[in-house]
Scaffold this active site. Structure first.
Site, PDB file in Angstrom:
ATOM      1  N   GLY A  72       0.818  -1.215   0.000  1.00 12.92           N
ATOM      2  CA  GLY A  72       0.000   0.000   0.000  1.00 12.92           C
ATOM      3  C   GLY A  72       0.850   1.264   0.000  1.00 12.92           C
ATOM      4  CD  GLU A 109      -1.453  -1.209  -3.817  1.00 11.35           C
ATOM      5  OE1 GLU A 109      -1.662  -1.204  -2.580  1.00 11.35           O
ATOM      6  OE2 GLU A 109      -2.010  -2.011  -4.585  1.00 11.35           O
ATOM      7  CD  GLU A 157       0.616  -5.717  -2.054  1.00  5.21           C
ATOM      8  OE1 GLU A 157       1.571  -6.052  -2.791  1.00  5.21           O
ATOM      9  OE2 GLU A 157       0.209  -4.540  -1.968  1.00  5.21           O
TER      10      GLU A 157
HETATM   11  N1  DAK Z   1       2.104  -3.894   8.780  1.00  2.00           N
HETATM   12  C1  DAK Z   1       2.255  -3.941  10.122  1.00  2.00           C
HETATM   13  N2  DAK Z   1       3.451  -3.929  10.739  1.00  2.00           N
HETATM   14  C2  DAK Z   1       4.557  -3.887   9.972  1.00  2.00           C
HETATM   15  C3  DAK Z   1       4.479  -3.854   8.562  1.00  2.00           C
HETATM   16  C4  DAK Z   1       3.180  -3.841   7.956  1.00  2.00           C
HETATM   17  N3  DAK Z   1       2.991  -3.751   6.632  1.00  2.00           N
HETATM   18  N4  DAK Z   1       5.725  -3.828   8.078  1.00  2.00           N
HETATM   19  C5  DAK Z   1       6.561  -3.841   9.144  1.00  2.00           C
HETATM   20  N5  DAK Z   1       5.845  -3.868  10.282  1.00  2.00           N
HETATM   21  C6  DAK Z   1       6.344  -3.883  11.655  1.00  2.00           C
HETATM   22  C7  DAK Z   1       6.912  -5.248  12.010  1.00  2.00           C
HETATM   23  O1  DAK Z   1       5.865  -6.132  12.396  1.00  2.00           O
HETATM   24  C8  DAK Z   1       7.810  -4.886  13.142  1.00  2.00           C
HETATM   25  O2  DAK Z   1       7.030  -4.676  14.305  1.00  2.00           O
HETATM   26  P1  DAK Z   1       7.435  -5.394  15.726  1.00  2.00           P
HETATM   27  O3  DAK Z   1       7.528  -6.835  15.427  1.00  2.00           O
HETATM   28  O4  DAK Z   1       8.774  -4.765  16.066  1.00  2.00           O
HETATM   29  O5  DAK Z   1       6.333  -4.997  16.627  1.00  2.00           O
HETATM   30  C9  DAK Z   1       8.374  -3.530  12.730  1.00  2.00           C
HETATM   31  O6  DAK Z   1       7.451  -3.007  11.780  1.00  2.00           O
HETATM   32  C10 DAK Z   1       9.725  -3.619  12.049  1.00  2.00           C
HETATM   33  O7  DAK Z   1       9.630  -4.563  11.017  1.00  2.00           O
HETATM   34  P2  DAK Z   1      10.650  -5.797  10.850  1.00  2.00           P
HETATM   35  O8  DAK Z   1      11.155  -6.264  12.161  1.00  2.00           O
HETATM   36  O9  DAK Z   1       9.987  -6.797   9.978  1.00  2.00           O
HETATM   37  O10 DAK Z   1      11.840  -5.064  10.077  1.00  2.00           O
HETATM   38  P3  DAK Z   1      12.847  -5.686   9.024  1.00  2.00           P
HETATM   39  O11 DAK Z   1      13.870  -4.615   8.780  1.00  2.00           O
HETATM   40  O12 DAK Z   1      13.348  -7.038   9.480  1.00  2.00           O
HETATM   41  O13 DAK Z   1      12.010  -5.934   7.703  1.00  2.00           O
HETATM   42  C11 DAK Z   1      10.424  -5.338   5.974  1.00  2.00           C
HETATM   43  C12 DAK Z   1      11.468  -4.845   7.008  1.00  2.00           C
HETATM   44  C13 DAK Z   1       9.777  -4.086   5.361  1.00  2.00           C
HETATM   45  C14 DAK Z   1      11.140  -6.122   4.863  1.00  2.00           C
HETATM   46  C15 DAK Z   1       9.380  -6.249   6.663  1.00  2.00           C
HETATM   47  O14 DAK Z   1       8.901  -5.554   7.789  1.00  2.00           O
HETATM   48  C16 DAK Z   1       8.208  -6.572   5.779  1.00  2.00           C
HETATM   49  O15 DAK Z   1       8.309  -7.436   4.911  1.00  2.00           O
HETATM   50  N6  DAK Z   1       7.078  -5.925   6.024  1.00  2.00           N
HETATM   51  C17 DAK Z   1       5.826  -6.240   5.333  1.00  2.00           C
HETATM   52  C18 DAK Z   1       5.829  -5.712   3.915  1.00  2.00           C
HETATM   53  C19 DAK Z   1       4.529  -6.067   3.204  1.00  2.00           C
HETATM   54  O16 DAK Z   1       4.212  -7.255   3.019  1.00  2.00           O
HETATM   55  N7  DAK Z   1       3.771  -5.068   2.795  1.00  2.00           N
HETATM   56  C20 DAK Z   1       2.489  -5.284   2.096  1.00  2.00           C
HETATM   57  C21 DAK Z   1       1.362  -5.298   3.115  1.00  2.00           C
HETATM   58  S1  DAK Z   1      -0.238  -5.619   2.377  1.00  2.00           S
HETATM   59  C22 DAK Z   1      -6.403  -1.515  -0.108  1.00  2.00           C
HETATM   60  C23 DAK Z   1      -5.492  -0.624   0.375  1.00  2.00           C
HETATM   61  C24 DAK Z   1      -4.191  -1.053   0.652  1.00  2.00           C
HETATM   62  C25 DAK Z   1      -3.820  -2.356   0.500  1.00  2.00           C
HETATM   63  C26 DAK Z   1      -4.734  -3.240  -0.018  1.00  2.00           C
HETATM   64  C27 DAK Z   1      -6.047  -2.830  -0.308  1.00  2.00           C
HETATM   65  N8  DAK Z   1      -7.762  -1.134  -0.410  1.00  2.00           N
HETATM   66  C28 DAK Z   1      -8.110   0.267  -0.117  1.00  2.00           C
HETATM   67  C29 DAK Z   1      -8.646  -2.008  -1.023  1.00  2.00           C
HETATM   68  C30 DAK Z   1      -2.468  -2.725   0.831  1.00  2.00           C
HETATM   69  C31 DAK Z   1      -2.092  -3.924   1.283  1.00  2.00           C
HETATM   70  C32 DAK Z   1      -0.702  -4.080   1.779  1.00  2.00           C
HETATM   71  O17 DAK Z   1       0.088  -3.171   1.786  1.00  2.00           O
END
Ligand code: DAK
Length: 258
Positions: free
Chosen positions: A109, A112, A132
């Protein structure tokens, strides 16, 4: 106005600056944060002194995506009925030009949202991704549509199917971003670009944004017609008279936004 997850500031250059402020969660875009962003954007859009908006995060993350923890237990019915989408959609109704100043993670997001802005200025550490698929979902806010129209199908497919990130060199080469600067200066440079936009005739800037965005949504024939109508309309503005008179008189124009 005081917010919990963003900081909002009006600069003397006519620029409204919005910073995400959830550093411990890498600026994950929670429903509350998105609500606050929407309010701040609308407030700037309604402010006669603000003519360009900059949205930024911090050096480590623009935003690592929508808040996964807030979504994890949602049902399909929740997704269909909650007003989450309206909060995200607000940005598409903002008439003022918007620049994303991106450093670090710009994922899901976050990517996006950056693509929903009108220009992207990045720091050398920026990484763009639509990961995602790793969560068992697909992008839901333009990551399959805006991204594909911008960078083309092969690379968009790889990002969306394999979770591949783009670095700034790749993002620049594929037209996703406007500029890359060192981490120390990217925000300053984004604010300089914003000040340049903010110094233009406001009505012309607004209609220019509308016309360019229309190009992504319509046939060339319809788009040219739309552009011509907006062009003709501007001849009813005081700023068109001022802009052309100032050119002829060899002086700087004084815009009124009328
Ligand atoms: N959500 C919640 N918390 C998150 C997060 C996220 N997207 N990304 C990181 N964090 C949190 C981690 O849980 C961690 O929190 P604690 O465990 O310390 O409490 C903290 O941030 C630090 O993250 P990491 O420990 O994981 O840090 P690293 O350096 O090891 O890794 C990373 C960084 C960015 C590679 C990793 O955090 C990661 O992969 N994060 C998730 C990335 C991801 O999958 N993003 C896509 C999410 S789904 C819509 C609108 C929007 C959307 C869809 C529909 N509509 C209006 C219909 C969007 C969907 C998405 O974005």
């Amino acid at each position: 106005m005081a917010y919990e997850y963003i900081l909002s500031e009006k600069l003397e250059t006519g620029v409204g600056l919005i910073r995400f402020n959830r550093p411990r969660a890498l600026n994950a875009l929670s429903p509350q944060l998105m609500g606050e962003l929407g309010e701040a954007l609308q407030a700037f859009d309604a402010d006669a002194d603000v003519h360009c908006i900059v949205i930024t995060g911090n050096e480590r993350a623009f935003a690592a995506g929508a808040d996964i923890k807030a979504m994890a237990n949602a049902s399909m019915a929740d997704m269909l009925t909650q007003d989450l989408i309206a909060r995200w959609e607000t940005i598409h109704h903002i008439k003022t030009p918007i620049i994303a100043a991106v450093s670090g993670y710009c994922l899901g997001g976050g990517c996006e949202l950056a693509m929903s802005c009108d220009m992207i200025v990045a720091s050398e550490s920026a990484q763009f991704g639509q990961p995602e698929i790793n969560l068992g979902i697909i992008p839901g806010f333009g990551g399959t549509q805006r991204l594909t129209r911008t960078i083309g199908k092969p690379l968009a497919m790889e990002m969306v199917l394999a979770g591949r990130y783009l670095n700034t060199e790749e993002a620049l080469a594929h037209g996703l971003i406007n500029h890359v600067y060192p981490v120390e200066t990217y925000l300053e440079e984004a604010l300089k670009l914003a000040a340049k936009v903010a110094a233009q005739a406001p009505l012309a800037a607004q209609l220019a944004k509308e016309a360019v965005n229309k190009a992504l949504e319509t046939s060339l024939h319809e788009g040219l017609y739309f552009e011509r109508r907006l062009f003709q309309m501007l001849f009813a503005s005081e700023d068109q008279k001022e802009g052309m008179t100032a050119f002829i008189e060899k002086r700087a124009p004084q815009w009124k936004g009328k």
